[in-house]
Design a protein around this motif. Structure first.
Motif, PDB file in Angstrom:
ATOM      1  N   LYS A 202       0.847  -1.189   0.000  1.00 42.80           N
ATOM      2  CA  LYS A 202       0.000   0.000   0.000  1.00 42.80           C
ATOM      3  C   LYS A 202       0.882   1.238   0.000  1.00 42.80           C
ATOM      4  CE  LYS A 202      -4.108   1.935   2.230  1.00 42.80           C
ATOM      5  NZ  LYS A 202      -5.102   1.742   3.333  1.00 42.80           N
ATOM      6  N   VAL A 203       0.743   2.038  -1.036  1.00 43.88           N
ATOM      7  CA  VAL A 203       1.595   3.212  -1.224  1.00 43.88           C
ATOM      8  C   VAL A 203       0.985   4.411  -0.513  1.00 43.88           C
ATOM      9  CG1 VAL A 203       2.646   4.739  -2.936  1.00 43.88           C
ATOM     10  CG2 VAL A 203       2.356   2.299  -3.447  1.00 43.88           C
ATOM     11  N   ARG A 204       1.778   5.105   0.244  1.00 43.14           N
ATOM     12  CA  ARG A 204       1.309   6.334   0.890  1.00 43.14           C
ATOM     13  C   ARG A 204       1.320   7.469  -0.133  1.00 43.14           C
ATOM     14  NH1 ARG A 204       4.743   4.021   4.760  1.00 43.14           N
ATOM     15  NH2 ARG A 204       3.729   3.465   6.746  1.00 43.14           N
ATOM     16  N   GLY A 205       0.300   8.329  -0.052  1.00 42.19           N
ATOM     17  CA  GLY A 205       0.285   9.473  -0.949  1.00 42.19           C
ATOM     18  C   GLY A 205      -1.119   9.843  -1.381  1.00 42.19           C
ATOM     19  N   THR A 206      -1.196  10.632  -2.440  1.00 39.66           N
ATOM     20  CA  THR A 206      -2.456  11.173  -2.946  1.00 39.66           C
ATOM     21  C   THR A 206      -2.790  10.551  -4.287  1.00 39.66           C
ATOM     22  OG1 THR A 206      -2.015  13.289  -1.843  1.00 39.66           O
ATOM     23  CG2 THR A 206      -3.669  13.291  -3.600  1.00 39.66           C
ATOM     24  N   ASP A 207      -4.045  10.069  -4.414  1.00 37.37           N
ATOM     25  CA  ASP A 207      -4.485   9.493  -5.684  1.00 37.37           C
ATOM     26  C   ASP A 207      -4.686  10.585  -6.726  1.00 37.37           C
ATOM     27  OD1 ASP A 207      -4.784   6.608  -5.321  1.00 37.37           O
ATOM     28  OD2 ASP A 207      -6.249   7.161  -3.776  1.00 37.37           O
ATOM     29  N   VAL A 208      -4.255  10.286  -7.952  1.00 39.66           N
ATOM     30  CA  VAL A 208      -4.475  11.176  -9.092  1.00 39.66           C
ATOM     31  C   VAL A 208      -4.916  10.321 -10.269  1.00 39.66           C
ATOM     32  CG1 VAL A 208      -3.430  12.764 -10.750  1.00 39.66           C
ATOM     33  CG2 VAL A 208      -2.803  12.910  -8.331  1.00 39.66           C
ATOM     34  N   ARG A 209      -6.048  10.669 -10.855  1.00 37.24           N
ATOM     35  CA  ARG A 209      -6.489  10.018 -12.093  1.00 37.24           C
ATOM     36  C   ARG A 209      -6.151  10.970 -13.240  1.00 37.24           C
ATOM     37  NH1 ARG A 209     -10.227   6.886 -15.129  1.00 37.24           N
ATOM     38  NH2 ARG A 209      -9.728   5.164 -13.719  1.00 37.24           N
ATOM     39  N   VAL A 210      -5.446  10.437 -14.222  1.00 38.36           N
ATOM     40  CA  VAL A 210      -5.043  11.208 -15.392  1.00 38.36           C
ATOM     41  C   VAL A 210      -5.766  10.666 -16.614  1.00 38.36           C
ATOM     42  CG1 VAL A 210      -3.139  11.962 -16.845  1.00 38.36           C
ATOM     43  CG2 VAL A 210      -2.773  11.624 -14.385  1.00 38.36           C
ATOM     44  N   HIS A 211      -6.536  11.511 -17.266  1.00 38.56           N
ATOM     45  CA  HIS A 211      -7.152  11.132 -18.537  1.00 38.56           C
ATOM     46  C   HIS A 211      -6.324  11.720 -19.671  1.00 38.56           C
ATOM     47  CE1 HIS A 211     -10.698  10.481 -15.898  1.00 38.56           C
ATOM     48  NE2 HIS A 211     -10.891   9.477 -16.724  1.00 38.56           N
ATOM     49  N   VAL A 212      -5.883  10.870 -20.548  1.00 38.60           N
ATOM     50  CA  VAL A 212      -5.147  11.296 -21.731  1.00 38.60           C
ATOM     51  C   VAL A 212      -6.073  11.182 -22.934  1.00 38.60           C
ATOM     52  CG1 VAL A 212      -3.194  10.825 -23.258  1.00 38.60           C
ATOM     53  CG2 VAL A 212      -2.926  10.588 -20.778  1.00 38.60           C
ATOM     54  N   VAL A 213      -6.172  12.257 -23.693  1.00 37.56           N
ATOM     55  CA  VAL A 213      -6.961  12.269 -24.927  1.00 37.56           C
ATOM     56  C   VAL A 213      -6.043  12.761 -26.028  1.00 37.56           C
ATOM     57  CG1 VAL A 213      -9.049  13.048 -26.078  1.00 37.56           C
ATOM     58  CG2 VAL A 213      -9.013  12.861 -23.576  1.00 37.56           C
ATOM     59  N   GLY A 214      -5.518  11.829 -26.826  1.00 42.66           N
ATOM     60  CA  GLY A 214      -4.521  12.219 -27.812  1.00 42.66           C
ATOM     61  C   GLY A 214      -3.284  12.729 -27.099  1.00 42.66           C
ATOM     62  N   ALA A 215      -3.009  14.016 -27.220  1.00 41.39           N
ATOM     63  CA  ALA A 215      -1.863  14.624 -26.539  1.00 41.39           C
ATOM     64  C   ALA A 215      -2.296  15.537 -25.401  1.00 41.39           C
ATOM     65  CB  ALA A 215      -1.023  15.404 -27.545  1.00 41.39           C
ATOM     66  N   ARG A 216      -3.591  15.572 -25.106  1.00 43.58           N
ATOM     67  CA  ARG A 216      -4.094  16.412 -24.020  1.00 43.58           C
ATOM     68  C   ARG A 216      -4.205  15.607 -22.738  1.00 43.58           C
ATOM     69  NH1 ARG A 216      -9.195  19.986 -25.713  1.00 43.58           N
ATOM     70  NH2 ARG A 216      -8.569  20.997 -23.754  1.00 43.58           N
ATOM     71  N   VAL A 217      -3.987  16.289 -21.614  1.00 40.71           N
ATOM     72  CA  VAL A 217      -3.959  15.629 -20.309  1.00 40.71           C
ATOM     73  C   VAL A 217      -4.899  16.355 -19.355  1.00 40.71           C
ATOM     74  CG1 VAL A 217      -2.523  15.093 -18.305  1.00 40.71           C
ATOM     75  CG2 VAL A 217      -1.601  14.784 -20.612  1.00 40.71           C
ATOM     76  N   PHE A 218      -5.751  15.579 -18.680  1.00 44.71           N
ATOM     77  CA  PHE A 218      -6.655  16.120 -17.662  1.00 44.71           C
ATOM     78  C   PHE A 218      -6.411  15.328 -16.377  1.00 44.71           C
ATOM     79  CE2 PHE A 218      -8.604  16.625 -21.800  1.00 44.71           C
ATOM     80  CZ  PHE A 218      -9.000  17.953 -21.808  1.00 44.71           C
ATOM     81  N   ALA A 219      -5.933  16.002 -15.353  1.00 48.69           N
ATOM     82  CA  ALA A 219      -5.579  15.329 -14.104  1.00 48.69           C
ATOM     83  C   ALA A 219      -6.546  15.723 -12.999  1.00 48.69           C
ATOM     84  CB  ALA A 219      -4.154  15.677 -13.701  1.00 48.69           C
ATOM     85  N   THR A 220      -6.898  14.739 -12.179  1.00 57.02           N
ATOM     86  CA  THR A 220      -7.814  14.950 -11.065  1.00 57.02           C
ATOM     87  C   THR A 220      -7.184  14.423  -9.781  1.00 57.02           C
ATOM     88  OG1 THR A 220      -9.716  14.639 -12.537  1.00 57.02           O
ATOM     89  CG2 THR A 220     -10.120  14.493 -10.164  1.00 57.02           C
ATOM     90  N   ARG A 221      -7.102  15.277  -8.759  1.00 53.95           N
ATOM     91  CA  ARG A 221      -6.647  14.834  -7.442  1.00 53.95           C
ATOM     92  C   ARG A 221      -7.850  14.340  -6.650  1.00 53.95           C
ATOM     93  NH1 ARG A 221      -4.241  19.456  -4.958  1.00 53.95           N
ATOM     94  NH2 ARG A 221      -6.325  20.009  -4.220  1.00 53.95           N
ATOM     95  N   ILE A 222      -7.665  13.189  -5.994  1.00 54.71           N
ATOM     96  CA  ILE A 222      -8.745  12.592  -5.217  1.00 54.71           C
ATOM     97  C   ILE A 222      -8.345  12.537  -3.750  1.00 54.71           C
ATOM     98  CG2 ILE A 222     -10.209  10.577  -4.889  1.00 54.71           C
ATOM     99  CD1 ILE A 222      -8.410  10.811  -8.146  1.00 54.71           C
ATOM    100  N   GLU A 223      -9.168  13.113  -2.910  1.00 54.26           N
ATOM    101  CA  GLU A 223      -8.944  13.075  -1.476  1.00 54.26           C
ATOM    102  C   GLU A 223      -9.995  12.163  -0.847  1.00 54.26           C
ATOM    103  OE1 GLU A 223      -8.094  17.049   0.306  1.00 54.26           O
ATOM    104  OE2 GLU A 223      -8.461  17.750  -1.744  1.00 54.26           O
ATOM    105  N   SER A 224      -9.528  11.076  -0.221  1.00 54.63           N
ATOM    106  CA  SER A 224     -10.443  10.105   0.361  1.00 54.63           C
ATOM    107  C   SER A 224      -9.707   9.296   1.413  1.00 54.63           C
ATOM    108  CB  SER A 224     -10.995   9.170  -0.727  1.00 54.63           C
ATOM    109  OG  SER A 224     -11.718   8.097  -0.164  1.00 54.63           O
ATOM    110  N   GLU A 225     -10.445   8.867   2.444  1.00 52.91           N
ATOM    111  CA  GLU A 225      -9.897   7.994   3.473  1.00 52.91           C
ATOM    112  C   GLU A 225     -10.053   6.520   3.104  1.00 52.91           C
ATOM    113  OE1 GLU A 225      -8.207   9.041   6.108  1.00 52.91           O
ATOM    114  OE2 GLU A 225      -8.466  11.088   5.358  1.00 52.91           O
ATOM    115  N   ALA A 226     -10.741   6.242   2.011  1.00 44.25           N
ATOM    116  CA  ALA A 226     -11.016   4.870   1.614  1.00 44.25           C
ATOM    117  C   ALA A 226      -9.819   4.247   0.901  1.00 44.25           C
ATOM    118  CB  ALA A 226     -12.234   4.816   0.701  1.00 44.25           C
TER     119      ALA A 226
END
Length: 338
Positions: A202-226
């Motif tokens: 189990k890695v300590r840190g902050t979850d980030v989901r990155v959506h790549v569309v072609g060469a574009r990047v959309f990153a989302t930080r997720i804060e959760s205790e789960a």
């Protein structure tokens, strides 16, 4: 012309349709629920490449007019009107043949496709995909895949001595809920003898989901205790908090490079950013349910997807007039209709 293939009222598909309508992009929709009445005819010609039509309740689609495809098809074996039928039922055999032909075209058509079925297969084995992720320069969690309970206990005890927990999940592409290994799980470990399972530090840190569309990047930080933020309310009693963020340029390029290596122009990459600043990559989702992230952050992922598909157009043939994809020496082949 963009083809959107899937279940129109499923959120990711519905958002793509809405984005196409809002942008004015020419598009057609194939509702997969119409599979038993749909018809598909394909012909592969040495000079002209793929030719064919997709007949639906809404009309006949000339496949040569398609410049890009968004693919979000469910497994045809579980479509409601065939799922309870015997394996040799005519309807089951027909829908299997129809989807096989459709996949043939999606896997080789010289247009932009998000994403080709053959490329999506990398996620069917998380260990296989992890090898590609690691070769692309990402760190991955220490991992054990096994059906040996004793090996799991050794792994869990060693990491506990180092101050870390262990999480476990499916090793295949089948959706599963990530769980932290607890004392109660020791009594259930014998079950894995019939189902090899993936265990990870189990890695300590902050979850980030990155959506790549072609060469574009959309990153989302997720804060959760789960442990698995997708099920945050169930696991921790409170919903996850999602926020759009900008990744540093090097990490953005690495995510785009990973998507390219996987041949997944539209992908959802799961990262955890550690307190030390490292980016640990868990997996790359080949058909991301991006609507969850867009609805909570407003990130224009669907619009970017439609823009990328619309900008593609049919791939240019060589000056010699050869068929796309190096098919110039293939004879004309006709596929039966479905």
């Amino acid at each position: 012309m963009i083809l959107i293939a899937g279940i129109p009222d499923e959120p990711p598909v519905a958002l793509a349709i809405a984005a196409a309508e809002e942008s004015g992009a020419a598009h057609v929709v194939f509702d997969q629920r119409d599979h038993l009445s749909a018809g598909l005819k394909l012909r592969l010609d040495a000079a002209a490449g793929w030719q064919g039509t997709l007949s639906t309740a809404a009309g006949v689609i000339d496949l040569q007019a398609i410049d890009g495809v968004y693919v979000r098809l469910m497994d045809e074996r579980y479509l409601p009107d065939v799922v309870d039928l015997p394996s040799n039922a005519p309807e089951r055999l027909r829908t299997a043949r129809f989807h096989s032909l459709l996949h043939d075209w999606l896997n080789s058509a010289p247009v932009r496709i998000a994403s080709r079925p053959r490329a999506m297969l990398s996620n069917m084995s998380k260990t296989y995909q992890a090898g590609i992720i690691h070769r692309c320069g990402f760190d991955i969690p220490e991992t054990l895949v096994t059906n040996d309970p004793d090996a799991v206990l050794d792994f869990v005890d060693r990491l506990a001595a180092e101050g870390d927990d262990v999480v476990y999940k499916s090793v295949s592409g089948t959706r599963s809920i990530v769980q932290t290994f607890r004392a109660a799980d020791r009594a259930r470990l014998s079950h894995i003898r019939w189902c090899p399972t993936q265990f990870q530090r189990k890695v300590r840190g902050t979850d980030v989901r990155v959506h790549v569309v072609g060469a574009r990047v959309f990153a989302t930080r997720i804060e959760s205790e789960a442990t698995d933020y997708r099920y945050s309310a169930r696991q921790s009693g409170s919903d996850a908090k999602l926020t759009s963020i900008d990744l540093e340029p090097g990490l953005q390029k690495a995510c785009v490079a990973l998507s390219a290596a996987l041949d997944l122009p539209f992908t959802g990459i799961d990262l955890r950013l550690t307190p030390e600043g490292d980016a640990i990559c868990f997996e790359a989702n080949p058909c991301p349910a991006y609507s969850y992230y867009q609805s909570r952050t407003g990130a224009p992922i669907a619009a970017a997807l439609i823009d990328w598909l619309a900008a593609g157009g049919a791939l240019t043939r060589t000056k010699a007039g050869l068929a796309p994809n190096g098919m110039d020496r293939l004879p004309a082949v006709s596929q039966p209709s479905a």
